[in-house]
Design an enzyme around this catalytic site. Structure first.
Site, mmCIF file in Angstrom:
data_model
loop_
_atom_site.group_PDB
_atom_site.id
_atom_site.type_symbol
_atom_site.label_atom_id
_atom_site.label_comp_id
_atom_site.label_asym_id
_atom_site.label_seq_id
_atom_site.Cartn_x
_atom_site.Cartn_y
_atom_site.Cartn_z
ATOM 1 N N ASP A 98 41.509 37.443 50.051
ATOM 2 C CA ASP A 98 42.003 38.792 50.301
ATOM 3 C C ASP A 98 42.470 39.382 48.977
ATOM 4 O OD1 ASP A 98 42.817 41.123 51.416
ATOM 5 O OD2 ASP A 98 44.303 40.243 52.760
ATOM 6 N N ALA A 99 41.542 40.046 48.287
ATOM 7 C CA ALA A 99 41.831 40.606 46.969
ATOM 8 C C ALA A 99 41.688 42.123 46.934
ATOM 9 C CB ALA A 99 40.909 39.978 45.923
ATOM 10 N N LYS A 100 40.931 42.670 47.903
ATOM 11 C CA LYS A 100 40.733 44.125 48.036
ATOM 12 C C LYS A 100 40.340 44.766 46.711
ATOM 13 C CE LYS A 100 43.853 44.586 52.004
ATOM 14 N NZ LYS A 100 44.410 43.207 52.043
ATOM 15 N N ARG A 101 39.392 44.174 46.022
ATOM 16 C CA ARG A 101 38.951 44.696 44.741
ATOM 17 C C ARG A 101 38.008 45.887 44.925
ATOM 18 N NH1 ARG A 101 43.120 42.187 42.859
ATOM 19 N NH2 ARG A 101 42.779 40.158 41.861
ATOM 20 N N THR A 128 37.496 40.400 50.299
ATOM 21 C CA THR A 128 37.716 41.767 50.765
ATOM 22 C C THR A 128 37.569 42.726 49.588
ATOM 23 O OG1 THR A 128 40.114 41.587 50.439
ATOM 24 C CG2 THR A 128 39.258 41.090 52.643
#
Length: 283
Positions: A98-101, A128
């Site tokens: 879960d890094a939402k890059r 993510t």
């Protein structure tokens, strides 16, 4: 002749069928460390993460470390994250980072390589990403995922109330931004069996989403179960016929039962059973 790795979507479908459709977060934030009697430092972070992996990695479908809670401890925290990912995957769990890059060009390619290149120390089964520099900016991650047999989960309709101002905004063609993201993902997953590797993040707290086409032939990561107020019984009402492809994400709802391994396992099993029952009832 080089054989392509088995696609993430196929591996995820098998894990969900065998272990139950559940994703449990690994979120060593300060309040949870304190609740577990651990110090808010890299040692506490490592103890927390290792406990979750040892308790759950051999039985849940997906574990989802939140990168920020490790990164806040600097290079030593990232080293803990590397070990957490490797140990969880070795024990049989799929790891969703879960890094939402989200970025453009070579920077997005570097983010993709960080999490989706098998040679990387942080190589995960999926990551993510955020599409709000334009869906096309994600192409390096989408292409590398296809090549490496990994997955990408794109923020589409998130559970946080602030997300609506962007995700529900209407484009010139009359479609909302969130609906457009879902359409792109459906195109990426066309023809994949038993399920595509390109997923959407869609909040379980959003109520009736029947106006959206959630049948993207890919997984729907659904945060909001447990501490945010949604229950497994709500899933059918939110996701309708797409509920079989939902991967409910539970973090605090399971983690608050730690640090005992038996209690963590019991909580995860309870959530997984509730989801199974909800999905079976919708069949």
């Amino acid at each position: 002749m080089t054989t392509r790795p088995e696609p993430f979507g196929a591996r995820l479908r098998r894990a969900m069928d065998e272990r139950g459709p559940l994703c449990v977060g690994i979120d060593p934030h300060a309040a949870l460390l304190e609740a577990w009697g651990l110090t808010d430092d890299v040692a506490g972070c490592e103890r927390f993460a290792r406990t979750v992996v040892e308790a759950l990695a051999d039985r849940v479908a997906v574990l989802k470390p939140q990168s920020a809670f490790f990164e806040r401890f600097g290079s030593r925290g990232v080293a803990v994250l590397e070990r957490t990912v490797a140990e969880a995957r070795a024990a049989g769990a799929l790891v969703l980072m879960d890094a939402k890059r989200g970025d453009i060009g070579s920077t997005m390619a570097a983010y993709a390589a960080t999490y989706l290149d098998p040679a990387s120390p942080l190589f995960s089964d999926a990551v993510t990403v955020s599409p709000y520099l334009g869906y096309g900016s994600l192409r390096p991650a989408l292409d590398l995922a296809r090549e490496s047999g990994t997955g990408v989960f794109v923020l589409a309709l998130t559970s946080n109330p602030e997300g609506a101002e962007v995700q529900h905004a209407v484009r010139a063609d009359g479609a909302s931004v969130g609906a457009t993201v879902l359409r792109h993902l459906k195109e990426e997953n066309a023809g994949a069996a038993p399920m595509g590797s390109y997923g959407a993040v869609v909040g379980a707290t959003l109520g009736d989403l029947s106006s959206y086409d959630l049948a993207i032939n890919g997984p729907l990561l659904a945060p909001g179960i447990g501490a945010q107020g949604a229950t497994a019984a709500d899933l059918t009402g939110v996701f309708g016929a797409a509920v079989r492809d939902v991967v409910p994400n539970v973090s605090r709802g399971v983690l608050r039962h730690g640090p005992g391994a038996a209690a963590l396992r019991a909580a995860a099993e309870r959530f997984a059973d509730e989801v199974r029952e909800a999905v079976a009832g919708a069949a």
